[in-house]
Write an enzyme that holds these catalytic residues in place. Structure first.
Site: not given
Ligand SMILES: [Zn+2]
Ligand SMILES: [Zn+2]
Length: 386
Positions: A65, A67, A70, A95, A126, A129, A132, A140, A189, A244
């Protein structure tokens, strides 16, 4: 087992105030302001054991990904570029798809068996909370993220909560080649992030709508396919990368442009005969450039959905939203609302074909080369196959 691990030094920038939460958990809320000198290594680590309510997966494919890239790229002070919630050292990779090889104790495992083929939500909500319980798992308050704050899937095995797993049998029915099916399953994902943006957050569009997508990375490519599959009359795409833009065409975009060579709002108004975009998706992460253009192309009752990340303030001309009866939606995450099973069904039905966006494959032992390749940004999706 072998695993790809990112390490970094905890060195908050001088103006960064470390919170009590960060001190207690060792997590940085704004990664790019805390983690310095990142390094990437393939290491030998113990194979995880599935705890109560968890299953152990043998990872069969894991996509790289933006991320992940990065994590390894830095600014002039050698701080990592990734801006979000993170804890290091950490096995990265979020992913993915894999095969259940062991089931932990607990009634939560009912319905899953050894040998099941699954993909997994990255947002580890979770369930307890207030967010959620109110039906907002992507918000969350005790969020963990696979490959960010808990171990990820660029490894031979991963233990995950069974509540995050979704069976991908329909994808295997669609693709004769099992290896391709694993890779496609691993792209669920990012497509779910696009689904959450377009349908859950922005509320979708009527068949016949004009849809504009800024940024043809994996999320933008997901948005393009979802829009076409859902009856958009025209999908118009902007991306600075030639690779792309070509991928955008391959997955069904009607028009693709380089925003450095064409003024997006002018192009869209021309293509739509002055009616404008019913839905624009910001998946480029450059809202300072894209939002002013999206404003100018708003159809009456038009929508803007923002999913690309950029920690910056953006000027907006709200008068335009009032006059055009328009709205803006912020989106993050991919959990809840039947998003994963819906996307898996669409893939199984051939409405979305992510096999077209997978351009390179590497063995886990070659993961460092794969990451290096990813920094060149010449691919659609790069797959790691443990
Ligand atoms: Zn990702
Ligand atoms: Zn939660």
């Amino acid at each position: 087992m072998k695993a790809l691990i990112v390490s970094a030094k905890w060195e908050p920038r001088p103006d960064y105030v470390v919170s009590e939460f960060e001190k207690k958990t060792g997590k940085a809320v704004e990664g790019s302001r805390v983690w310095r000198h990142p390094c990437l290594e393939l290491q030998d680590v113990p194979q995880p054991k599935p705890g109560p309510g968890e299953v152990l997966l043998r990872v069969r494919a894991c996509g790289i990904c933006g991320s992940d890239v990065h994590f390894c790229e830095t600014d002039g002070d050698d701080y990592m570029l990734y801006p979000g919630l993170t804890k290091f050292p950490m096995v990265i990779g979020h992913e993915f798809a894999g095969e259940i090889v062991e089931i932990g104790k607990g009634p939560e495992s009912q319905g899953f068996r050894i040998g099941d083929r699954v993909t997994v939500e990255e947002m580890t909500w979770c369930g307890y909370c207030r967010s959620c319980r109110d039906g907002f798992p992507n918000q969350c308050q005790n969020l963990e993220e696979i490959g960010f704050t808990v171990p990820g899937a660029m490894a031979e095995y991963i233990a995950v909560p069974v509540k995050l797993c979704w069976k991908v049998d329909s994808i295997f029915e669609r693709y004769a080649d099992e290896e391709v099916a694993w890779e496609v399953a691993a792209t669920t994902e990012p497509t779910c992030v696009a689904y959450n943006t377009v349908f859950e957050r922005a509320g979708g569009f009527r068949p016949g709508a004009y849809v504009v997508v800024f940024g043809a990375g994996p999320i933008g490519l997901g948005a393009i396919q979802l829009a076409k599959a859902s009856g958009a009359a025209k999908v118009i795409v902007f991306d600075v990368s030639e690779v792309r833009r070509r991928l955008a065409k391959d997955v069904g975009a009607d028009h693709v442009f380089n925003p450095l060579e064409a003024v997006p709002s002018e192009v869209v108004m021309e293509i739509t005969s002055g009616e404008g975009a019913d839905l624009s998706v910001e998946a480029a992460g450059s809202p300072d450039k894209t939002i002013p253009e999206m404003e100018k192309m708003l159809a009456i009752n038009g929508k803007i959905a923002v999913v690309g990340r950029a920690a910056q303030r953006v000027p907006m001309f709200l008068e335009r939203f009032q006059v055009r009866h328009s709205q803006l939606f912020g989106a993050q995450g991919h959990s809840g609302d039947g998003i994963f099973p819906s996307v898996i069904r669409m893939m199984g039905a051939g409405l979305i074909d992510n096999s077209k966006i997978i351009t390179s494959r590497y063995a886990l032992s070659q993961a460092l080369s794969a990451m290096k390749r990813a920094t060149q940004r010449e691919d659609g999706k790069i797959m790691i196959k443990p």
